[in-house]
Design a protein around this motif. Structure first.
Motif, short mmCIF file in Angstrom:
data_model
loop_
_atom_site.label_atom_id
_atom_site.label_comp_id
_atom_site.label_asym_id
_atom_site.label_seq_id
_atom_site.Cartn_x
_atom_site.Cartn_y
_atom_site.Cartn_z
N ARG A 55 -48.37 -25.95 2.99
CA ARG A 55 -48.90 -27.07 2.19
C ARG A 55 -48.30 -27.07 0.78
O ARG A 55 -47.96 -28.12 0.25
N LYS A 58 -44.78 -28.46 0.97
CA LYS A 58 -44.64 -29.56 1.93
C LYS A 58 -43.63 -30.62 1.50
O LYS A 58 -43.03 -31.28 2.34
N GLU A 59 -43.42 -30.79 0.23
CA GLU A 59 -42.43 -31.76 -0.25
C GLU A 59 -41.00 -31.29 -0.01
O GLU A 59 -40.07 -32.08 -0.10
N ASN A 60 -40.83 -29.98 0.27
CA ASN A 60 -39.50 -29.39 0.39
C ASN A 60 -39.10 -28.99 1.80
O ASN A 60 -38.09 -28.34 1.98
N THR A 62 -39.55 -30.25 6.28
CA THR A 62 -39.91 -31.34 7.20
C THR A 62 -40.73 -30.87 8.39
O THR A 62 -40.95 -31.63 9.33
N ALA A 101 -36.95 -28.32 -8.16
CA ALA A 101 -38.36 -28.67 -8.28
C ALA A 101 -39.04 -27.88 -9.39
O ALA A 101 -39.97 -28.37 -10.02
#
Length: 103
Positions: A55, A58-60, A62, A101
């Motif tokens: 979680r 999760k942006e990094n 798939t 990021a």
């Protein structure tokens, strides 16, 4: 004369199979190490779980959370419920993405 040709044919097939197996094994070993080298290492802290790491990042990636956990277990040869604080695991987040990021 026929026997000699048949023996030579089988020798060629056996050598060919040995070469293919050797090259396949070499490729598999190198591909796996190349795959994990581009990902980041994460040190497990008290209370961390692989589900939470999925979680958090999760942006990094798939993966679904379940696939993320299975990938980490498989590539680190660990079980999620056996991780301890201080352990380091490779997670499927590219190192460059994480560095961007964090900046």
């Amino acid at each position: 004369m026929k026997n000699t040709n048949r023996k030579n044919g089988w020798s060629f097939v056996i050598v060919l199979i040995a070469v293919v197996l050797t090259m396949g094994t070499y490729s598999f070993v190198n591909a796996k190490s190349d795959t994990t080298e581009k990902y980041i290492n994460v040190r497990i802290e008290q209370g961390d779980t692989l589900w939470e790491l999925s979680r958090k990042f999760k942006e990094n990636h798939t993966f679904t959370s379940e696939a993320f956990v299975k990938w980490v277990e498989s590539n680190n040869r660990v079980k999620a419920d056996q991780l301890q604080p201080g352990d380091t695991v490779i997670i499927p987040v590219e190192a460059d993405v994480n560095q961007l990021a964090s900046k």
